[in-house]
Scaffold this motif. Structure first.
Motif, PDB file in Angstrom:
ATOM      1  N   PHE A  24     142.922 118.193  51.299  1.00 42.71           N
ATOM      2  CA  PHE A  24     141.793 118.828  51.977  1.00 42.71           C
ATOM      3  C   PHE A  24     140.514 118.895  51.146  1.00 42.71           C
ATOM      4  CE2 PHE A  24     145.650 120.656  53.908  1.00 42.71           C
ATOM      5  CZ  PHE A  24     145.453 120.219  55.213  1.00 42.71           C
ATOM      6  N   LEU A  25     140.590 118.583  49.858  1.00 35.91           N
ATOM      7  CA  LEU A  25     139.394 118.638  49.020  1.00 35.91           C
ATOM      8  C   LEU A  25     138.274 117.718  49.506  1.00 35.91           C
ATOM      9  CD1 LEU A  25     138.188 119.960  46.518  1.00 35.91           C
ATOM     10  CD2 LEU A  25     139.193 118.136  45.130  1.00 35.91           C
ATOM     11  N   PRO A  26     138.561 116.510  50.035  1.00 35.18           N
ATOM     12  CA  PRO A  26     137.461 115.646  50.488  1.00 35.18           C
ATOM     13  C   PRO A  26     136.631 116.238  51.628  1.00 35.18           C
ATOM     14  CG  PRO A  26     139.484 114.384  50.244  1.00 35.18           C
ATOM     15  CD  PRO A  26     139.857 115.819  50.118  1.00 35.18           C
ATOM     16  N   PHE A  27     137.166 117.227  52.339  1.00 32.89           N
ATOM     17  CA  PHE A  27     136.450 117.779  53.488  1.00 32.89           C
ATOM     18  C   PHE A  27     135.577 118.982  53.138  1.00 32.89           C
ATOM     19  CE2 PHE A  27     140.185 115.601  55.136  1.00 32.89           C
ATOM     20  CZ  PHE A  27     139.615 114.808  56.126  1.00 32.89           C
ATOM     21  N   ILE A  28     135.588 119.404  51.883  1.00 27.99           N
ATOM     22  CA  ILE A  28     134.730 120.507  51.460  1.00 27.99           C
ATOM     23  C   ILE A  28     133.303 119.995  51.325  1.00 27.99           C
ATOM     24  CG2 ILE A  28     134.261 122.178  49.634  1.00 27.99           C
ATOM     25  CD1 ILE A  28     137.218 122.264  49.045  1.00 27.99           C
ATOM     26  N   ARG A  29     132.357 120.729  51.894  1.00 23.39           N
ATOM     27  CA  ARG A  29     130.952 120.324  51.905  1.00 23.39           C
ATOM     28  C   ARG A  29     130.154 121.106  50.865  1.00 23.39           C
ATOM     29  NH1 ARG A  29     130.956 115.631  53.983  1.00 23.39           N
ATOM     30  NH2 ARG A  29     133.045 115.812  53.121  1.00 23.39           N
ATOM     31  N   LEU A  30     129.092 120.491  50.373  1.00 28.83           N
ATOM     32  CA  LEU A  30     128.183 121.121  49.412  1.00 28.83           C
ATOM     33  C   LEU A  30     126.794 120.523  49.612  1.00 28.83           C
ATOM     34  CD1 LEU A  30     127.842 123.018  46.947  1.00 28.83           C
ATOM     35  CD2 LEU A  30     128.254 121.031  45.502  1.00 28.83           C
ATOM     36  N   ASP A  31     125.814 121.371  49.893  1.00 25.55           N
ATOM     37  CA  ASP A  31     124.451 120.901  50.131  1.00 25.55           C
ATOM     38  C   ASP A  31     123.761 120.625  48.804  1.00 25.55           C
ATOM     39  OD1 ASP A  31     122.001 120.261  51.121  1.00 25.55           O
ATOM     40  OD2 ASP A  31     121.475 122.295  51.786  1.00 25.55           O
ATOM     41  N   ARG A  32     123.474 119.358  48.541  1.00 23.49           N
ATOM     42  CA  ARG A  32     122.793 118.968  47.304  1.00 23.49           C
ATOM     43  C   ARG A  32     121.323 118.625  47.543  1.00 23.49           C
ATOM     44  NH1 ARG A  32     127.835 116.309  46.771  1.00 23.49           N
ATOM     45  NH2 ARG A  32     129.089 117.167  45.057  1.00 23.49           N
ATOM     46  N   GLY A  33     120.838 118.843  48.739  1.00 19.19           N
ATOM     47  CA  GLY A  33     119.459 118.524  49.011  1.00 19.19           C
ATOM     48  C   GLY A  33     119.306 117.172  49.670  1.00 19.19           C
ATOM     49  N   PRO A  34     118.063 116.736  49.895  1.00 21.45           N
ATOM     50  CA  PRO A  34     117.805 115.463  50.589  1.00 21.45           C
ATOM     51  C   PRO A  34     118.275 114.261  49.769  1.00 21.45           C
ATOM     52  CG  PRO A  34     115.778 116.355  49.668  1.00 21.45           C
ATOM     53  CD  PRO A  34     116.815 117.421  49.494  1.00 21.45           C
ATOM     54  N   ASN A  35     118.686 113.221  50.477  1.00 21.46           N
ATOM     55  CA  ASN A  35     119.074 111.935  49.879  1.00 21.46           C
ATOM     56  C   ASN A  35     120.321 112.018  49.013  1.00 21.46           C
ATOM     57  OD1 ASN A  35     116.675 110.720  50.966  1.00 21.46           O
ATOM     58  ND2 ASN A  35     115.532 111.601  49.250  1.00 21.46           N
ATOM     59  N   ALA A  36     121.056 113.137  49.088  1.00 19.78           N
ATOM     60  CA  ALA A  36     122.273 113.294  48.288  1.00 19.78           C
ATOM     61  C   ALA A  36     123.451 113.547  49.218  1.00 19.78           C
ATOM     62  CB  ALA A  36     122.127 114.436  47.294  1.00 19.78           C
ATOM     63  N   PRO A  37     124.635 113.036  48.901  1.00 22.49           N
ATOM     64  CA  PRO A  37     125.800 113.264  49.761  1.00 22.49           C
ATOM     65  C   PRO A  37     126.206 114.730  49.762  1.00 22.49           C
ATOM     66  CG  PRO A  37     126.455 112.205  47.712  1.00 22.49           C
ATOM     67  CD  PRO A  37     124.956 112.208  47.731  1.00 22.49           C
ATOM     68  N   SER A  38     126.774 115.179  50.866  1.00 21.43           N
ATOM     69  CA  SER A  38     127.166 116.584  51.002  1.00 21.43           C
ATOM     70  C   SER A  38     128.641 116.816  50.718  1.00 21.43           C
ATOM     71  CB  SER A  38     126.842 117.078  52.419  1.00 21.43           C
ATOM     72  OG  SER A  38     127.547 116.319  53.388  1.00 21.43           O
ATOM     73  N   GLN A  39     129.377 115.766  50.336  1.00 21.82           N
ATOM     74  CA  GLN A  39     130.798 115.924  50.020  1.00 21.82           C
ATOM     75  C   GLN A  39     130.933 116.497  48.620  1.00 21.82           C
ATOM     76  OE1 GLN A  39     133.395 112.973  51.620  1.00 21.82           O
ATOM     77  NE2 GLN A  39     134.655 112.904  49.783  1.00 21.82           N
ATOM     78  N   ALA A  40     131.723 117.558  48.470  1.00 30.85           N
ATOM     79  CA  ALA A  40     131.806 118.269  47.190  1.00 30.85           C
ATOM     80  C   ALA A  40     132.372 117.392  46.086  1.00 30.85           C
ATOM     81  CB  ALA A  40     132.645 119.533  47.348  1.00 30.85           C
ATOM     82  N   VAL A  41     133.404 116.619  46.409  1.00 35.11           N
ATOM     83  CA  VAL A  41     134.027 115.734  45.417  1.00 35.11           C
ATOM     84  C   VAL A  41     133.979 114.315  45.972  1.00 35.11           C
ATOM     85  CG1 VAL A  41     136.104 115.202  44.103  1.00 35.11           C
ATOM     86  CG2 VAL A  41     135.534 117.574  44.613  1.00 35.11           C
ATOM     87  N   LEU A  42     133.271 113.439  45.284  1.00 34.07           N
ATOM     88  CA  LEU A  42     133.053 112.094  45.813  1.00 34.07           C
ATOM     89  C   LEU A  42     132.825 111.111  44.678  1.00 34.07           C
ATOM     90  CD1 LEU A  42     132.421 110.174  48.249  1.00 34.07           C
ATOM     91  CD2 LEU A  42     130.033 110.890  48.007  1.00 34.07           C
ATOM     92  N   VAL A  43     133.466 109.946  44.776  1.00 33.39           N
ATOM     93  CA  VAL A  43     133.169 108.824  43.899  1.00 33.39           C
ATOM     94  C   VAL A  43     132.353 107.835  44.726  1.00 33.39           C
ATOM     95  CG1 VAL A  43     134.110 106.993  42.450  1.00 33.39           C
ATOM     96  CG2 VAL A  43     135.306 109.183  42.614  1.00 33.39           C
ATOM     97  N   ASP A  44     131.046 107.887  44.545  1.00 38.19           N
ATOM     98  CA  ASP A  44     130.128 107.086  45.351  1.00 38.19           C
ATOM     99  C   ASP A  44     129.872 105.755  44.649  1.00 38.19           C
ATOM    100  OD1 ASP A  44     128.265 106.110  47.068  1.00 38.19           O
ATOM    101  OD2 ASP A  44     126.735 107.642  46.689  1.00 38.19           O
ATOM    102  N   LEU A  45     130.685 104.749  44.978  1.00 37.86           N
ATOM    103  CA  LEU A  45     130.556 103.449  44.331  1.00 37.86           C
ATOM    104  C   LEU A  45     129.250 102.767  44.723  1.00 37.86           C
ATOM    105  CD1 LEU A  45     134.210 102.106  44.728  1.00 37.86           C
ATOM    106  CD2 LEU A  45     133.173 103.215  42.738  1.00 37.86           C
ATOM    107  N   GLU A  46     128.847 102.904  45.983  1.00 41.52           N
ATOM    108  CA  GLU A  46     127.613 102.268  46.427  1.00 41.52           C
ATOM    109  C   GLU A  46     126.399 102.899  45.746  1.00 41.52           C
ATOM    110  OE1 GLU A  46     125.200 101.299  50.602  1.00 41.52           O
ATOM    111  OE2 GLU A  46     127.140 102.318  50.629  1.00 41.52           O
ATOM    112  N   GLY A  47     126.389 104.214  45.643  1.00 41.32           N
ATOM    113  CA  GLY A  47     125.277 104.901  44.991  1.00 41.32           C
ATOM    114  C   GLY A  47     125.426 105.027  43.495  1.00 41.32           C
ATOM    115  N   ARG A  48     126.559 104.511  42.958  1.00 40.26           N
ATOM    116  CA  ARG A  48     126.810 104.538  41.512  1.00 40.26           C
ATOM    117  C   ARG A  48     126.712 105.963  40.963  1.00 40.26           C
ATOM    118  NH1 ARG A  48     122.629 100.184  39.449  1.00 40.26           N
ATOM    119  NH2 ARG A  48     121.361 101.403  40.902  1.00 40.26           N
ATOM    120  N   ARG A  49     127.473 106.845  41.590  1.00 37.93           N
ATOM    121  CA  ARG A  49     127.492 108.240  41.200  1.00 37.93           C
ATOM    122  C   ARG A  49     128.903 108.794  41.346  1.00 37.93           C
ATOM    123  NH1 ARG A  49     123.057 107.285  39.764  1.00 37.93           N
ATOM    124  NH2 ARG A  49     121.126 108.516  39.984  1.00 37.93           N
TER     125      ARG A  49
END
Length: 464
Positions: A24-49
């Motif tokens: 269930f951890l992938p479904f936790i949301r977190l607002d990081r502001g504009p242009n940033a993903p809202s998923q709390a735990v994420l390996v963003d390969l496309e965004g290199r983050r």
């Protein structure tokens, strides 16, 4: 065999906690502001983050991964020094999923004796139904396990919808298939073979352990000579020595890797404590004190044989050293995380020509400056050069905005910008042939400052 007791409860608790976090951890949301993903735990390969709640890791910060690996490995060493294979018995994914698969097997086909009897029956409708139900549930757990891992690499709700509507990338389906198959095979069919033959940790931990580490131990000083309950009672009536072990083999049947703990420490033992619960249940039935099998040391058994008290040294040189390494590495990583820059600057001096002499006795140096904005919104920076006379002129080619004679440069969200910068000293006669200078980049809103150093070159010899 189904086991009930303290260690079984601990294992169930850890199973629900760890699997709950994983699923269930992938479904936790977190607002990081504009242009940033809202998923709390994420390996963003496309965004290199990489994102972990409020922590954001960039590709150039691979040293954080190194630090985490160091902490993880030393934590394993610390667990081993305290109580043997705690990781294997309670937290290892192979153990957790195997426990879940065994639970499903017991609920569908019954406990150990019922399954043995079922295996001897012909393939009736009832047997086929139970077997098919078990394997279907195993596959569902394995499928959700593979699907959950993929969700850590993309926005979870969106990917779930795309998977359900067959719009997800092919690579997502491929990885879910691979992870489903491996989970089904490893947890459903290979179980103890993974722990005994495939995993290298038993061999490593055997070299790391010492005589003061707690391990699941058969207390032979109390259990021997073993025998049936009737036989041992007869020996007691005759005044002959008789151990508490009634040779019921419940410890062997409870062990997920088939270890007879009465034979001493073995590499196959994952030290999950289920044999302790099984033995304690038997001791309670026969009116004997519990703890015939317990977390103990061979040294303590020898001490009790000699009439001495048991000694437990959890805090000792080895455990203190491991804990100090964990704290030290964590402190270094935390300090680096809290003091890191969210902007960057690099400068490359022109090689040809190194400098340009102007007709009015001035000297111009050219630089290629690369600026980096690591934030997810546009930011404005002011560029300044220190170490040169106050009348030095700074020009960023293509930049019209300036403040107090200093270029003001806009950099888009999560972008780099390369500029050609010209630095002119109107009167360079007082400068040395090579003068160390500092390029200072100052953010206009928060005032963040990053710097880098280079040199300002003038013609050889004195300028006249």
């Amino acid at each position: 065999m189904a086991v009930h007791g303290t260690f079984r409860k601990i294992k169930w608790t850890l199973l629900f906690i760890t699997l709950g976090i994983y699923y269930f951890l992938p479904f936790i949301r977190l607002d990081r502001g504009p242009n940033a993903p809202s998923q709390a735990v994420l390996v963003d390969l496309e965004g290199r983050r990489g994102y972990f709640f409020f922590i954001e890791i960039w590709p150039q910060e691979v040293y954080y991964i190194t630090g985490l690996l160091i902490i993880a490995s030393v934590t394993l060493f610390l667990m081993n020094a305290v109580a043997g294979r705690l990781w294997c018995g309670y937290l290892c994914p192979q153990t957790v999923w195997t426990d879940l698969f065994l639970f499903i097997e017991r609920k569908v086909e019954g406990d150990r004796r019922a399954r043995i009897a079922l295996d001897k029956q012909p393939w009736t409708f009832s047997r086929v139904r139970k077997c098919a139900t078990k394997h279907f549930l195993w596959l569902m757990v394995a499928w959700w396990t593979g699907g959950a891992l993929v969700l850590y690499f993309s926005d979870a709700p969106t990917l779930v919808y795309n998977l359900a509507t067959l719009q997800a990338p092919v690579v997502a389906y491929v990885w879910i298939g691979i992870l489903t198959a491996t989970t089904y095979l490893l947890a459903g069919h290979m179980r103890e073979q993974v722990c005994i033959y495939m995993c290298p940790w038993p061999r490593i931990q055997a070299a790391l352990t010492d005589e003061q580490a707690l391990n699941v131990t058969y207390r032979w000083d109390r259990g021997e000579p073993r025998g049936s309950l009737k036989h041992n009672k007869a020996l007691e009536l005759q005044g002959l020595p008789a151990g508490d072990c009634v040779d019921c083999y419940q410890c062997l049947h409870a062990c997920p890797t088939g270890v007879d703990i009465r034979k001493g420490a073995q590499l196959d033992c994952i030290q999950c404590g289920l044999c302790i619960d099984a033995c304690d249940a038997v001791m309670q039935k026969v009116g004997k004190p519990s703890g015939l099998i317990a977390y103990d040391t061979d040294e303590n058994i020898e001490r009790r044989v000699e009439g001495k008290d048991s000694v437990y040294k959890i805090v000792r040189g080895r455990t203190v050293a491991y804990a100090a390494i964990i704290v030290g590495v964590s402190a270094i990583m935390l300090t680096a995380l809290l003091t890191r820059d969210y902007a960057g600057i690099s400068v490359l001096h022109d090689r040809n020509p190194i400098y340009v002499s102007l007709s009015d006795k001035g000297v111009r140096n050219g630089y290629t400056v690369r600026l980096l904005n690591k934030r997810t919104h546009e930011r404005h920076f002011m560029l300044h050069v220190e170490g040169l006379p106050a009348d030095t002129e700074i020009t960023a080619v293509g930049i019209e905005d300036s403040f107090a004679g200093r270029p003001v440069i806009a950099i888009g969200p999560d972008r780099t910008r390369e500029l050609r910068v010209l630095v002119v000293v109107p009167d360079a006669r007082e400068l040395a042939e090579s003068t160390s200078i500092t390029f200072r980049l100052t953010e206009s809103v928060m005032g963040e400052v990053v710097t880098t150093e280079d040199y300002f070159k003038v013609p050889r010899g004195e300028m006249k």
